[in-house]
Write an enzyme that holds these catalytic residues in place. Sequence first.
Site, PDB file in Angstrom:
ATOM      1  N   THR A 112       0.810  -1.214   0.000  1.00 51.40           N
ATOM      2  CA  THR A 112       0.000   0.000   0.000  1.00 51.40           C
ATOM      3  C   THR A 112       0.845   1.267   0.000  1.00 51.40           C
ATOM      4  O   THR A 112       1.873   1.346   0.692  1.00 51.40           O
ATOM      5  CB  THR A 112      -0.938   0.032   1.224  1.00 51.40           C
ATOM      6  OG1 THR A 112      -1.600   1.302   1.291  1.00 51.40           O
ATOM      7  CG2 THR A 112      -0.172  -0.189   2.522  1.00 51.40           C
ATOM      8  N   TYR A 136      -2.324  -0.748   9.944  1.00 50.46           N
ATOM      9  CA  TYR A 136      -2.454  -1.405   8.646  1.00 50.46           C
ATOM     10  C   TYR A 136      -1.196  -1.187   7.805  1.00 50.46           C
ATOM     11  O   TYR A 136      -0.585  -2.147   7.298  1.00 50.46           O
ATOM     12  CB  TYR A 136      -3.683  -0.887   7.900  1.00 50.46           C
ATOM     13  CG  TYR A 136      -3.673  -1.220   6.429  1.00 50.46           C
ATOM     14  CD1 TYR A 136      -3.599  -2.546   5.999  1.00 50.46           C
ATOM     15  CD2 TYR A 136      -3.724  -0.213   5.464  1.00 50.46           C
ATOM     16  CE1 TYR A 136      -3.569  -2.851   4.637  1.00 50.46           C
ATOM     17  CE2 TYR A 136      -3.706  -0.522   4.111  1.00 50.46           C
ATOM     18  CZ  TYR A 136      -3.620  -1.848   3.703  1.00 50.46           C
ATOM     19  OH  TYR A 136      -3.587  -2.147   2.365  1.00 50.46           O
TER      20      TYR A 136
END
Length: 297
Positions: A112, A136
């Site tokens: 990401t 995350y």
Amino acid sequence: MRVLVTGAAGYLGRAVVSALTEAGHEAVGMVRAQRPDIVHASAIRIADLLDPIALRRAVDGVDAVCHLAGLTRVRESMTDPLRYFGVNTVGTITLLDAMAAVEVPRLVFASTGAIYGDVSGRPITEDLSDSPPHPYASSKLAAESAVEAHHGATVVLRLTNVAGGRDPDPTRLIPRVLGAAARNEPLEVNGDGTTVRDYVHVADAANAFVAGLEHLPPPGATERYVIGSGRGTSVRQVVAAVENVSGRRVALTHRPAVPEPSSLVADPAKALHQLGWVPKHSDIAAIVDQMWHAYSG
């Protein structure tokens, strides 16, 4: 190549299976607990990322792995961080162990762009420092470190906001705006709606996995690529695009602003030049038009 796609039943996973098949590869889908109908998958294998025996069976007989399985919700990671590290980091390590056991050295890993944190409006490139702002992103960065240490031939794709098609996640911005338009309801937004993000079409993101697989570095090397459209779109611009395609006004209800980067936009030049990857479908008007017809059709 015969390629195992973890997370094959997911939004992006299904698109990667289709893109691999269209490019002439054989895609084997890995899912956790059931056998869904995944179009274009040559076979379905069931395994949990934390089950080393099942994972070894899943990777046996393939040439490469596209690893997409994992947890992805930022706010959830803040309330349950250890679960995110367990699945995203430990699960990736368990997968790497299984790959090593059956000698599968090739990997394309879904990561990401959130790892960079607040870049203060600068274009997101691979040269920026890592500054993960939430569990995350931290769990994906830790997984990247494990991937790099496993000494295979690896491509890491740091993705921006994937959109397009029938996105099943109602918490993401574009589905929320589409839902508000469809129900003629107001849309709650944080702050004044000027926050800018980069949206990449799910088909373009899927094709980046094919490009990564077909341009792997030498054994023992890892290459990272930022994958995005290279275009910034504000919340208000997303709303305007939805209003244009739907013919309906979306009234905004403004909540207090929250701490978040004002602008996160990718510069995918490295992927364009080294992988030959091009985001062909990532114009925001085209994304919204397709999604509106997918939801209302």
